[in-house]
Design a protein around this motif. Sequence first.
Motif, mmCIF file in Angstrom:
data_model
loop_
_atom_site.group_PDB
_atom_site.id
_atom_site.type_symbol
_atom_site.label_atom_id
_atom_site.label_comp_id
_atom_site.label_asym_id
_atom_site.label_seq_id
_atom_site.Cartn_x
_atom_site.Cartn_y
_atom_site.Cartn_z
ATOM 1 N N ILE A 141 0.822 -1.206 0.000
ATOM 2 C CA ILE A 141 0.000 0.000 0.000
ATOM 3 C C ILE A 141 0.858 1.259 0.000
ATOM 4 C CG2 ILE A 141 -1.776 1.282 1.274
ATOM 5 C CD1 ILE A 141 -2.653 -1.364 2.501
ATOM 6 N N LEU A 142 1.932 1.265 0.796
ATOM 7 C CA LEU A 142 2.751 2.463 0.968
ATOM 8 C C LEU A 142 4.146 2.319 0.356
ATOM 9 C CD1 LEU A 142 1.863 3.302 4.692
ATOM 10 C CD2 LEU A 142 0.872 4.287 2.618
ATOM 11 N N GLY A 143 4.854 1.253 0.733
ATOM 12 C CA GLY A 143 6.253 1.120 0.340
ATOM 13 C C GLY A 143 6.461 1.017 -1.150
ATOM 14 N N VAL A 144 5.666 0.159 -1.818
ATOM 15 C CA VAL A 144 5.863 -0.060 -3.258
ATOM 16 C C VAL A 144 5.487 1.179 -4.076
ATOM 17 C CG1 VAL A 144 5.147 -1.438 -5.241
ATOM 18 C CG2 VAL A 144 5.674 -2.551 -3.060
ATOM 19 N N PRO A 145 4.287 1.796 -3.857
ATOM 20 C CA PRO A 145 3.989 3.017 -4.623
ATOM 21 C C PRO A 145 4.998 4.131 -4.375
ATOM 22 C CG PRO A 145 2.010 2.142 -3.610
ATOM 23 C CD PRO A 145 3.161 1.365 -3.035
ATOM 24 N N PHE A 146 5.392 4.333 -3.102
ATOM 25 C CA PHE A 146 6.370 5.385 -2.803
ATOM 26 C C PHE A 146 7.716 5.064 -3.445
ATOM 27 C CE2 PHE A 146 9.850 7.005 -0.154
ATOM 28 C CZ PHE A 146 9.582 8.366 -0.209
ATOM 29 N N GLY A 147 8.154 3.803 -3.310
ATOM 30 C CA GLY A 147 9.431 3.413 -3.898
ATOM 31 C C GLY A 147 9.431 3.525 -5.401
ATOM 32 N N THR A 148 8.303 3.162 -6.029
ATOM 33 C CA THR A 148 8.202 3.265 -7.484
ATOM 34 C C THR A 148 8.255 4.726 -7.919
ATOM 35 O OG1 THR A 148 6.886 1.240 -7.605
ATOM 36 C CG2 THR A 148 6.756 2.747 -9.485
ATOM 37 N N GLY A 149 7.482 5.575 -7.237
ATOM 38 C CA GLY A 149 7.493 7.001 -7.580
ATOM 39 C C GLY A 149 8.858 7.628 -7.387
ATOM 40 N N LEU A 150 9.517 7.273 -6.272
ATOM 41 C CA LEU A 150 10.855 7.790 -6.001
ATOM 42 C C LEU A 150 11.825 7.354 -7.087
ATOM 43 C CD1 LEU A 150 12.735 9.257 -3.977
ATOM 44 C CD2 LEU A 150 13.077 7.039 -2.856
ATOM 45 N N GLY A 151 11.735 6.092 -7.497
ATOM 46 C CA GLY A 151 12.628 5.576 -8.522
ATOM 47 C C GLY A 151 12.406 6.224 -9.874
ATOM 48 N N GLN A 152 11.141 6.502 -10.186
ATOM 49 C CA GLN A 152 10.839 7.134 -11.469
ATOM 50 C C GLN A 152 11.313 8.584 -11.522
ATOM 51 O OE1 GLN A 152 6.625 6.392 -11.593
ATOM 52 N NE2 GLN A 152 6.841 4.376 -12.560
ATOM 53 N N ILE A 153 11.336 9.223 -10.365
ATOM 54 C CA ILE A 153 11.771 10.627 -10.321
ATOM 55 C C ILE A 153 13.283 10.741 -10.212
ATOM 56 C CG2 ILE A 153 11.704 12.740 -8.914
ATOM 57 C CD1 ILE A 153 8.833 11.903 -8.099
ATOM 58 N N ALA A 154 13.878 9.970 -9.306
ATOM 59 C CA ALA A 154 15.306 10.139 -8.989
ATOM 60 C C ALA A 154 16.187 9.006 -9.505
ATOM 61 C CB ALA A 154 15.466 10.264 -7.470
ATOM 62 N N GLY A 155 15.604 7.992 -10.131
ATOM 63 C CA GLY A 155 16.386 6.859 -10.608
ATOM 64 C C GLY A 155 16.122 5.631 -9.749
ATOM 65 N N TRP A 156 16.094 4.456 -10.398
ATOM 66 C CA TRP A 156 15.699 3.242 -9.690
ATOM 67 C C TRP A 156 16.654 2.895 -8.557
ATOM 68 C CZ3 TRP A 156 19.013 -0.943 -9.626
ATOM 69 C CH2 TRP A 156 20.021 -0.983 -10.608
ATOM 70 N N ARG A 157 17.915 3.294 -8.661
ATOM 71 C CA ARG A 157 18.870 2.970 -7.598
ATOM 72 C C ARG A 157 18.522 3.675 -6.282
ATOM 73 N NH1 ARG A 157 23.356 0.449 -9.898
ATOM 74 N NH2 ARG A 157 23.423 0.605 -12.166
#
Length: 392
Positions: A141-157
């Motif tokens: 609910i929280l970790g995956v959407p946030f992690g995906t959004g963060l990766g798309q903005i700042a890079g998957w690493r």
Amino acid sequence: MPLALFALTVASFGIGTSEFVIMGLLPDVARDLGVSIPSAGLLVSGYALGVFIGAPILAVITARMPRKLALLVAMGIFTVGNFLCAVAPNYWLLMLARMLTAFCHAAFFGIGAVVAADLVPQNKRAQAISMMFAGLTVANILGVPFGTGLGQIAGWRVSFWAVVLIGLISETALAVLLPANLKMEVPNLAREFRILARPMVLLNFLISMLVSVSLFTVFTYITPILEDVTGFTPRAVTGILLLFGVGMTIGNLLGGRLADWKGAQSLMACLLVLALVLLAFTWTSHSGVPAMVTVTAWGILTFSVVPPLQLRIVDKAVGASNLASTMNQGVFNLGNATGAWLGGFAINAGIGYGSLPLIGAAVAGVALILTLLSESLERRRVPAGGIRVGNS
């Protein structure tokens, strides 16, 4: 509930985020490392394989460790593995790092489930296990959407660096909040593996695997089902998957309470309704609102069986609870890989996306039949007077 349970939940949240965030970052990873999206998708299968391989290895390595130390070692492997994911220079090193990270999965959830059950009174054991697994469901609910959004903005690493931070926080919480004198069985691995080879234990391992096969036969292909069959837009699919995650969390907590109330009966009832919901999804997947309702109900029912299944394995393998609980995680992930393969095999054989829930319902039905068989055998083994008449 003891504060130590919250430490286990935070760690579970980190592991769940690390496991599933890669799905939302596949295009970015594939583009950056110069591989196809299907090749990047094998990073998901590699993780599941790492859990299955790592389960017996970590079970043996941690067998004589105090439980608190074993959990700290598992989270240490998790943190190092995600650090290596963040800095991996190419696809194959990323695959190895993912598999290393997965090694901690079965050991942590296996030992953690036993620890969680031991931290509370007898009548709250399944609720304690469900609370630990709640971190895994909240990650969706929280970790995956946030992690995906963060990766798309700042890079998957950067997403993996964030998971490294969660790992460090979890390690600290476990070190501070877990009691040092956790109850521990004196290990005898030869005897424990013999216990795991008992027919009743193997039968319940098979039930766990089939529940996972039922889920991943459909869930692996849920996006094309919702887009191509139902007609949702990609943005709408994201929202529906959020509903599925909410359903998972509700089901996990509900399953813990039901298992503490009526363990076997609640498991069989949930498996029956799960099969019926998947059967209904064959028709509701063609219409928007019914599909949303069905997906939410599916999430609730799928994870309502997780706490009773985990507790069931621990209870059936008395004398080998750590090893059995750890191996159950490996078996469940073998079901993940098998379900994904089964769904792909069906699609390649010409079965449409909309018919995959039929297969999932059939597998859930088999799990229900085996649970009924297990209960029948148990009743014969323990007659009305409560005296056992043979070994399982």
